[in-house]
Design a protein around this motif. Structure first.
Motif: not given
Length: 245
Positions: A128-147
């Motif tokens: 469960v932690g991996a699911l929510f953590g992965g969603l948050v980290l994936g979102c943050l990584a994309n914003v860091v790259r293209v935001g």
């Protein structure tokens, strides 16, 4: 190009699915291997390869290089979920730590079942932690790259707090909760936390330098501070739950 089908029927190039798979397998196997290392060696390896920082930074890195926002989310979740499955799969199949469970009384079969149930509860919790953590980290990584510069600054600060949350909690625990002697175990925990902070700062610097647009250093520092404090509270809750599993 060979393609894979996602649940919604869309095609995903195999080369996009490969990094999360490789990273997940590597994380799970490495974390299990560190558990088998002698304590004197493991205390130096855990901060870099088997900690909240280690798993988080790998998920961030894999997600950062994903082509789209959707694929970044898939990469973050896929990396952490697969790593969790690999790790607990190895615990059950190769390790005998669960065999005697947590009880020293009762029939051997019952005690073994108790240990296996404990592993199942722990794996479900971390999935469960991996699911929510992965969603948050994936979102943050994309914003860091293209935001935008401001959004990337906030995302990078939040990510720093996530990466250092476990380490910050360890220091908080030693300073305000720990009532035992300040022995080698305590110093090892503080040293491990310090190493994780340094590695997280290095990761943030790399992301900072890779962006074509500059980020706001003040926004980054303020967000990182708030995020780190918030993650201390989150890790406290995690530790409370872990003690019951």
């Amino acid at each position: 190009m060979t393609e894979l089908k996602t649940l919604n029927g869309r095609s995903v190039p195999r080369r996009q699915a490969l990094p999360p798979v490789l990273a997940g397998v590597a994380l799970g196997v490495t974390a299990f291997s560190v558990d088998l290392a002698p304590e004197a060696v493991g205390r130096f390896l855990v901060p870099a390869v088997s900690s909240g920082f280690a798993w988080g930074v790998v998920a961030l890195a894999v997600s950062y290089f994903a082509a789209t926002f959707r694929s970044a989310l898939v990469a973050g979740v896929g990396t952490l979920v697969l790593a969790t499955l690999i790790y607990y799969g190895l615990v059950v199949s190769l390790s005998r730590r669960w065999y005697h469970g947590s009880s020293s009384s009762g029939p051997e079969g019952a005690v073994s079942l108790d240990g296996l149930i404990s592993v199942a509860r722990a794996s479900a919790f971390w999935l469960v932690g991996a699911l929510f953590g992965g969603l948050v980290l994936g979102c943050l990584a994309n914003v860091v790259r293209v935001g935008s510069a401001r959004n990337a600054s906030v995302a990078l600060g939040v990510a720093f707090g996530l990466l250092t949350g476990e380490a910050a909690y360890a220091i908080f625990h030693v300073l305000f909760i720990w009532v035992g002697p300040v022995d080698s175990f305590v110093w090892a925990r503080v040293g491990s936390a310090a190493v994780q902070f340094l590695l997280a700062a290095a990761a943030a610097l790399v992301a900072f330098r890779r962006r074509r647009q500059l980020v706001s250093l003040w926004v980054l520092l303020m967000t990182a501070t708030v995020s780190t404090v918030a993650n201390v509270a989150i890790w406290h809750l995690i530790e409370v739950v872990r003690t019951t599993l």
